[in-house]
Design an enzyme around this catalytic site. Structure first.
Site, mmCIF file in Angstrom:
data_model
loop_
_atom_site.group_PDB
_atom_site.id
_atom_site.type_symbol
_atom_site.label_atom_id
_atom_site.label_comp_id
_atom_site.label_asym_id
_atom_site.label_seq_id
_atom_site.Cartn_x
_atom_site.Cartn_y
_atom_site.Cartn_z
ATOM 1 N N LYS A 41 0.842 -1.189 0.191
ATOM 2 C CA LYS A 41 0.032 -0.048 -0.030
ATOM 3 C C LYS A 41 0.910 1.074 0.173
ATOM 4 O O LYS A 41 1.492 1.555 0.930
ATOM 5 C CB LYS A 41 -1.026 0.045 1.255
ATOM 6 C CG LYS A 41 -1.887 1.044 1.271
ATOM 7 C CD LYS A 41 -2.526 1.585 2.585
ATOM 8 C CE LYS A 41 -1.785 2.809 3.219
ATOM 9 N NZ LYS A 41 -1.938 3.882 2.366
ATOM 10 N N GLU A 99 -1.215 7.322 0.176
ATOM 11 C CA GLU A 99 -2.388 7.510 -0.779
ATOM 12 C C GLU A 99 -2.007 8.832 -1.605
ATOM 13 O O GLU A 99 -2.943 9.220 -2.581
ATOM 14 C CB GLU A 99 -3.708 7.925 0.137
ATOM 15 C CG GLU A 99 -3.585 8.668 1.391
ATOM 16 C CD GLU A 99 -3.097 7.979 2.615
ATOM 17 O OE1 GLU A 99 -2.393 7.184 2.400
ATOM 18 O OE2 GLU A 99 -3.551 8.431 3.544
ATOM 19 N N GLY A 106 6.910 5.182 8.101
ATOM 20 C CA GLY A 106 6.043 6.235 8.357
ATOM 21 C C GLY A 106 6.424 6.934 9.564
ATOM 22 O O GLY A 106 7.387 6.790 10.307
ATOM 23 N N GLY A 107 5.283 7.529 10.232
ATOM 24 C CA GLY A 107 5.313 8.247 11.294
ATOM 25 C C GLY A 107 5.351 7.393 12.629
ATOM 26 O O GLY A 107 4.669 6.510 12.837
ATOM 27 N N THR A 115 1.596 6.702 13.842
ATOM 28 C CA THR A 115 1.043 5.414 12.977
ATOM 29 C C THR A 115 1.662 4.351 13.375
ATOM 30 O O THR A 115 1.117 3.252 13.324
ATOM 31 C CB THR A 115 1.117 5.842 11.379
ATOM 32 O OG1 THR A 115 0.879 7.267 10.989
ATOM 33 C CG2 THR A 115 0.485 4.806 10.392
ATOM 34 N N GLY A 116 2.961 4.335 13.375
ATOM 35 C CA GLY A 116 3.829 2.950 13.765
ATOM 36 C C GLY A 116 3.165 2.579 15.194
ATOM 37 O O GLY A 116 3.064 1.078 15.298
ATOM 38 N N GLU A 149 10.322 1.575 10.479
ATOM 39 C CA GLU A 149 11.167 2.637 10.085
ATOM 40 C C GLU A 149 10.440 3.921 10.390
ATOM 41 O O GLU A 149 9.606 4.215 9.388
ATOM 42 C CB GLU A 149 11.628 2.600 8.561
ATOM 43 C CG GLU A 149 12.602 1.283 8.297
ATOM 44 C CD GLU A 149 13.920 1.445 8.759
ATOM 45 O OE1 GLU A 149 14.200 2.431 9.343
ATOM 46 O OE2 GLU A 149 14.524 0.406 8.816
ATOM 47 N N CYS A 187 13.656 11.162 6.705
ATOM 48 C CA CYS A 187 13.717 11.018 8.077
ATOM 49 C C CYS A 187 15.052 11.191 8.588
ATOM 50 O O CYS A 187 15.084 11.435 9.843
ATOM 51 C CB CYS A 187 13.324 9.430 8.070
ATOM 52 S SG CYS A 187 14.529 8.482 6.910
ATOM 53 N N GLU A 228 10.177 16.079 15.420
ATOM 54 C CA GLU A 228 10.594 16.079 13.702
ATOM 55 C C GLU A 228 9.759 16.893 12.885
ATOM 56 O O GLU A 228 8.677 17.378 12.995
ATOM 57 C CB GLU A 228 10.186 14.785 13.299
ATOM 58 C CG GLU A 228 10.655 14.335 11.763
ATOM 59 C CD GLU A 228 10.239 13.012 11.246
ATOM 60 O OE1 GLU A 228 9.120 12.635 11.300
ATOM 61 O OE2 GLU A 228 11.113 12.353 10.920
HETATM 62 P P1 NAD Z 1 2.321 8.355 7.791
HETATM 63 O O1 NAD Z 1 2.687 7.523 9.364
HETATM 64 O O2 NAD Z 1 1.249 9.684 8.049
HETATM 65 O O3 NAD Z 1 1.796 7.298 6.677
HETATM 66 C C1 NAD Z 1 2.644 6.295 6.454
HETATM 67 C C2 NAD Z 1 1.714 5.522 5.682
HETATM 68 O O4 NAD Z 1 0.813 4.635 6.781
HETATM 69 C C3 NAD Z 1 0.829 5.984 4.539
HETATM 70 O O5 NAD Z 1 0.728 4.985 3.649
HETATM 71 C C4 NAD Z 1 -0.666 6.068 5.554
HETATM 72 O O6 NAD Z 1 -1.517 5.829 4.648
HETATM 73 C C5 NAD Z 1 -0.431 4.771 6.415
HETATM 74 N N1 NAD Z 1 -1.490 4.862 7.347
HETATM 75 C C6 NAD Z 1 -1.640 5.897 8.274
HETATM 76 N N2 NAD Z 1 -2.638 5.604 8.877
HETATM 77 C C7 NAD Z 1 -2.748 4.191 9.390
HETATM 78 C C8 NAD Z 1 -3.025 3.074 10.239
HETATM 79 N N3 NAD Z 1 -4.046 3.592 11.348
HETATM 80 N N4 NAD Z 1 -2.802 1.936 9.989
HETATM 81 C C9 NAD Z 1 -2.066 1.596 8.968
HETATM 82 N N5 NAD Z 1 -1.547 2.569 7.954
HETATM 83 C C10 NAD Z 1 -1.799 3.564 8.319
HETATM 84 O O7 NAD Z 1 3.691 8.885 7.543
HETATM 85 P P2 NAD Z 1 4.060 9.886 6.222
HETATM 86 O O8 NAD Z 1 3.475 11.378 6.421
HETATM 87 O O9 NAD Z 1 3.427 9.265 4.982
HETATM 88 O O10 NAD Z 1 5.784 9.927 5.975
HETATM 89 C C11 NAD Z 1 6.441 10.653 6.997
HETATM 90 C C12 NAD Z 1 7.032 9.885 7.988
HETATM 91 O O11 NAD Z 1 7.921 8.724 7.591
HETATM 92 C C13 NAD Z 1 8.063 10.672 8.820
HETATM 93 O O12 NAD Z 1 7.952 10.759 10.156
HETATM 94 C C14 NAD Z 1 9.421 10.221 8.441
HETATM 95 O O13 NAD Z 1 10.384 10.329 9.406
HETATM 96 C C15 NAD Z 1 9.041 8.655 8.137
HETATM 97 N N6 NAD Z 1 10.172 7.988 7.383
HETATM 98 C C16 NAD Z 1 10.921 7.227 8.266
HETATM 99 C C17 NAD Z 1 11.916 6.621 7.189
HETATM 100 C C18 NAD Z 1 13.134 5.674 7.897
HETATM 101 O O14 NAD Z 1 13.911 5.003 7.169
HETATM 102 N N7 NAD Z 1 13.038 5.780 9.111
HETATM 103 C C19 NAD Z 1 11.960 6.753 5.948
HETATM 104 C C20 NAD Z 1 11.036 7.600 5.195
HETATM 105 C C21 NAD Z 1 10.136 8.255 5.873
#
Ligand code: NAD
Length: 492
Positions: free
Chosen positions: A176, A179, A229-230, A233-234, A251, A285, A386
């Protein structure tokens, strides 16, 4: 060109069950680029079912590791052959410069080739069994169905960190993309049809996190979630995954200190500070937004940074002259702007930037001027959180011990860097910093051969390198007795 804008499930392109679509925009000028299918939970369930069936087929199980590796390697070739179109799509969708997108695509081709090459080097291990006439060995097996959830900042690159090792390990997958940035993942999915994977091994679903992402995390047929991601969410994903105790690899975000000691080559470091923050407008990140400078060189560093930052050229990522593009969205622009305003209200001094650019050519896009703040202290939100935007803040320090203490005083632990010429300091500081990657006299360097991931709330597990493949494997211990003799334990 993207021919298919739908979901890819069990080898078929299909509309979302709801028939909904989402419009994808260019953050440079808010122009609509394309409509893509907007899936939901039921689509995700279908995709998971397809991946599960494929995982259990003899066909996929019986592929030799050489053949599996060849297919993953071919994906690298396909990326290279199509890199201009992929880079164009990435730039249109994310706003980053075309040169950065080309760099991403070259890197991605290398990632597929690296893991393609690793697929048949998955050696088991013999164990010295303590018992006579027995044999004990370890074998590594694919973990099963992997749900991959990706962010918007490096859409295809972050996806490749997951896809290439998972397929090389023999897993099946449902991906996925964010979006907001699905275009290169869609194009990649199209390319996979030329690589020879059996149907159902690769499934791509588009749509929001709260439905598709949540379904992947909750569904008991998914064996592992690989998420980037963030942090917020993680944490939700960890909770959702608890239902079937699925493995979770995370990550997450970072707050990455970039430390300039008084004996370091700070003039060269200026280039690395700029690269470390203004690449992709700071939406990285590992962005080194937290610049910590020894008090004795603070004023020169600030003066040089100010001069250089003012020269950064903002514009359309497709224009060769552009050095920095827009942010991804209105929400991101507002978040960055609020962080800067809050820092100023907490006592930081604005040296340059801190607003939207006045150039009318940039008025339609989500642009924010490259920004420099000084006088920041470790209590301020800008130091702790961040930012994910083109903002450097400077903290002054008086001693090595203070620099280390402050650098580690964060919930994050993704990456850190420092500049010094003192070999003993290199040893001391690199050991003392609690981060997954530490750069010395460099910043923001990563390559597929070296594992990447965070300490503390920056994540769980590692991507890239051999470790990145092992994340997608289970370890099985097989024990054989060649001459079993009767046991008297329960004897009469
Ligand atoms: P986000 O957490 O908002 O979204 C990431 C993904 O999670 C998207 O596909 C989103 O649709 C999905 N998502 C959202 N809510 C969810 C839920 N309840 N259950 C499952 N999936 C869900 O992050 P973002 O804004 O897309 O990306 C930015 C973040 O990613 C920053 O915090 C950045 O530091 C991090 N990031 C980390 C690395 C790394 O290597 N550590 C690399 C790139 C980005």
């Amino acid at each position: 060109m993207i021919k298919n804008k739908n979901l890819y499930i069990n080898g078929c392109w299909q509309e979302a069950l709801s028939n909904e679509v989402r419009t994808i925009y260019n953050p440079f000028d808010k122009q609509a680029l394309v409509n893509v299918a907007e899936g939901g939970r039921e689509d995700a369930k279908k995709a998971i079912q397809s991946a599960k069936l494929a995982f259990n087929t003899e066909e996929w199980r019986n592929f030799s590791t050489i053949e599996r590796g060849r297919m993953v390697y071919v994906l690298g070739d396909l990326i290279e052959e199509n890199k201009e179109e992929l880079a164009r799509l990435e730039t249109l969708n994310t706003g980053k410069t075309y040169a950065e997108s080309i760099w991403d695509m070259d890197d991605i081709a290398g990632i597929f080739r690296y893991y393609g090459g690793l697929a048949d080097k998955n050696e088991g291990e013999g164990i010295a069994s303590p018992n006579p006439n027995t044999q004990s060995r370890l074998v590594k097996e694919p973990i099963g169905v992997v749900g991959m959830i990706c962010p918007w900042n490096y859409p295809l690159l972050q996806a490749a960190w997951k896809i290439a090792p998972a397929l090389a390990a023999g897993c099946t997958m449902v991906i996925k993309p964010s979006e907001f940035t699905p275009l290169t993942t869609l194009f990649w999915t199209q390319l996979t049809e030329q690589a020879g994977f059996p149907k159902g091994v690769i499934n791509t679903v588009l749509g929001p996190g709260h439905s598709i992402g949540a379904e992947l995390a909750e569904n008991p047929e998914v064996d592992m979630i690989s998420f980037t991601g963030g942090v917020v969410t993680g944490k939700k994903i960890m909770k959702a995954a608890a239902g079937n105790v699925k493995k979770v690899a995370l990550e997450l975000g970072g707050k990455n200190p970039h430390i300039l000691f008084e004996d370091g080559d700070w003039e060269t470091a200026i280039d690395f500070i700029l690269n470390g923050v203004f690449f992709h407008a700071g939406q990285i990140c590992s962005a080194g937004t937290r610049v910590m400078v020894a008090a004795s060189i603070h004023d020169q560093v600030v003066k040089h940074l100010e001069q250089r930052i003012k020269k950064i050229r903002l514009g359309n990522g497709m224009d060769e002259q552009t050095q920095m593009g827009p942010l991804i969205s209105e929400a991101q622009l507002e978040k960055v702007s609020n962080h800067v305003q809050k820092a100023i209200s907490e006592g930081a001094e604005l040296i340059t930037g801190g607003k939207k650019p006045s150039n009318p050519e940039l008025a339609k896009g989500y642009f924010y001027e490259p920004t420099l703040l000084v006088g920041c202290t470790k209590e301020m939100a800008i130091v702790k959180e961040e930012i994910f935007g083109p903002v450097i803040h400077i903290e002054k320090f008086d001693s090595e011990a203070e620099a280390i203490k402050n650098a580690n005083d964060t919930i994050y632990g993704l990456s850190a860097g420092f500049w010094t010429r003192d070999v003993q300091r290199i040893d001391r500081v690199s050991k003392a910093l609690r981060f997954g990657t530490v750069w010395i006299n460099d910043f923001n360097v990563y390559f597929v051969q070296a594992p990447w991931g965070g300490y503390k709330q920056s994540g769980l597990g590692r991507e890239l390198g051999h470790t990145g493949l092992e994340e997608f494997q289970e370890i099985k211990h097989i024990y054989q007795n060649f001459h079993p003799s009767p046991l008297n334990w329960f004897g009469n």
